[in-house]
Design a protein around this motif. Sequence first.
Motif, PDB file in Angstrom:
ATOM      1  N   ARG A  71      -6.651  -2.823  -7.067  1.00  0.00           N
ATOM      2  CA  ARG A  71      -6.618  -1.442  -7.194  1.00  0.00           C
ATOM      3  C   ARG A  71      -7.901  -0.890  -7.544  1.00  0.00           C
TER       4      ARG A  71
ATOM      5  N   GLY B 290      -5.017   2.256  -1.594  1.00  0.00           N
ATOM      6  CA  GLY B 290      -4.433   2.163  -3.274  1.00  0.00           C
ATOM      7  C   GLY B 290      -3.054   2.642  -3.285  1.00  0.00           C
TER       8      GLY B 290
ATOM      9  N   GLU C  58       0.569   1.186  -4.319  1.00  0.00           N
ATOM     10  CA  GLU C  58       1.319   1.450  -5.503  1.00  0.00           C
ATOM     11  C   GLU C  58       2.617   1.696  -5.122  1.00  0.00           C
TER      12      GLU C  58
END
Length: 63
Positions: free
Chosen positions: A6, A47, A51
């Motif tokens: 990330r 990203g 998540e």
Amino acid sequence: MDADLRERLKLLSLRLHKRALELSHRSGDGDIATLMSAMAVIVETLGVLGEEVRIPRSGPSPE
């Protein structure tokens, strides 16, 4: 997606945005700058999706 990946995606996105800004100030490089900005947005999206997938859910989403 682990924290290292990330962080690398975030750094890549920032670099792409910075380079796109530099290219946009040059004459004739507007198309390349636009493409680089789009790539940066795609990297940011990866990203965010990473998540979202990482967060466990207790059940199906209500729709």
